[in-house]
Design a protein around this motif. Structure first.
Motif, PDB file in Angstrom:
ATOM      1  N   LEU A 119      28.925  36.430   5.168  1.00  0.00           N
ATOM      2  CA  LEU A 119      29.063  37.652   5.958  1.00  0.00           C
ATOM      3  C   LEU A 119      27.674  37.821   6.260  1.00  0.00           C
ATOM      4  N   ALA A 164      35.553  42.648   6.118  1.00  0.00           N
ATOM      5  CA  ALA A 164      34.745  41.580   6.659  1.00  0.00           C
ATOM      6  C   ALA A 164      35.655  40.484   5.948  1.00  0.00           C
ATOM      7  N   LYS A 180      29.536  46.118   5.398  1.00  0.00           N
ATOM      8  CA  LYS A 180      30.701  45.026   5.281  1.00  0.00           C
ATOM      9  C   LYS A 180      31.766  45.348   3.957  1.00  0.00           C
TER      10      LYS A 180
END
Ligand code: NCD
Length: 314
Positions: free
Chosen positions: A313, A109, A50
């Motif tokens: 996330l 992200a 991410k």
């Protein structure tokens, strides 16, 4: 992307609930503190793959570096422009919206955004697929600073209900106090003392919010008159870059700095906070006193931002 309390973006402190703070954020931030302090050497994998883009159009040390450290410590990747107003395509006339669209193409992200205009983070959020985190929008808000501030109060004082807090300094243009007021308003029987020179009084929309939500507040110009009544002195910097100024010689009834005489007036259990950077509003002689909590507060920024990123996330 996992929804975060119904909000994929972090834009203003009104979006958080007390329950989320106490049941999710604080416990996870404590876990992160333990893991950082234990100096675990494991390769972090929680956010592997991410990405975070940090886009800062205004100066920052703590906010940007603690966000980036938090992302690295969770195993994610980071790309960064630290001085976007000078070194990004903003110089060539690119709009914020276009920059956000292009950044989204690189599939981060999350985008951590600091911008001089109030409302910039909301504008970005309208068109961004990546979560936008408002890292300060002009004189508007700085919600993640308020999260680490409220966590610091909980950890240092042991409660947030039934406390008295003096917010001191530039209450009109300082965005950290705006965000903090909304969070304090979620707790019971919080008394606020708003201490500032007359030209730097708290914004009227925030005072209206306090009045509407029955949050008790009084306005003052002399910290010496309230220092003995508070659990927390939250000192702030005069936002000179946004046009605030302090008169060189202040009249006798205006006193808004923290020094040895203020320390003498304060309760032994009370603390001094400051979002930093500080200028002359906290005298360096205060630093060695255990009640000076501002460097511990800055340290909490890492734990709170790690916890927040993991929740958004993870
Ligand atoms: C604050 C900010 O940028 O609003 N700094 C920070 O993020 N800790 C406070 C300030 O600049 O005065």
């Amino acid at each position: 992307m996992a929804a975060f309390q119904g909000f994929p973006h972090v834009l203003e402190t009104q979006q958080f609930t007390r329950k989320w703070l106490e049941e999710k954020l604080f416990p996870l931030a404590r876990e992160k503190r333990l893991s950082v302090q234990a100096r675990y050497e494991d390769i972090p994998t929680l956010l592997r793959g991410k990405g975070m883009a940090t886009l800062f159009y205004e100066p920052s040390t703590r906010t940007r570096l603690s966000f980036e450290t938090a992302m690295h410590r969770l195993g994610g990747w980071v790309v960064s422009t630290e001085n976007a107003s000078e070194f990004s395509s903003a110089v060539k006339g690119e709009t914020l919206e276009d920059t956000i669209r292009v950044l989204n193409g690189y599939r981060p992200a999350v985008i951590v955004l600091r911008h001089p205009e109030e409302g910039a983070a909301k504008r970005a959020a309208r068109i961004s697929e990546a979560a936008i985190i408002n890292a300060g929008d002009g004189t508007g808000q700085h919600p993640t600073q308020a999260l680490l501030d409220i966590f610091t109060i909980q950890e240092e004082i042991g409660r947030i209900d039934n406390i008295s807090v003096a917010l001191v300094g530039d209450l009109v243009l300082g965005r950290t106090v705006h965000s903090l007021v909304y969070l304090l308003g979620k707790f019971i029987n919080v008394r606020l003392f708003l201490v500032s020179p007359p030209n730097l009084r708290m914004r009227s929309d925030i005072k209206e919010y306090l009045a509407q939500h029955d949050i008790s507040f009084t306005e003052h110009t002399d910290l010496r008159t309230v220092a003995s009544q508070v659990d927390v002195i939250y000192q702030t910097r005069t936002q000179t870059e946004r046009g605030s100024s302090l008169a060189k010689a202040q009249p006798e009834d205006i006193f808004c700095m923290v020094d040895a005489q203020i320390l003498n007036l304060m309760h032994p259990h009370s603390i001094i906070m400051h979002p930093l950077p500080r200028n002359e509003e906290i005298s360096p002689e205060v630093d060695k006193n255990p009640r000076a909590a501002y460097f511990r507060q800055a340290q909490n920024g890492l734990y709170v931002r790690m916890a927040l990123l993991q929740m958004i996330l993870g």
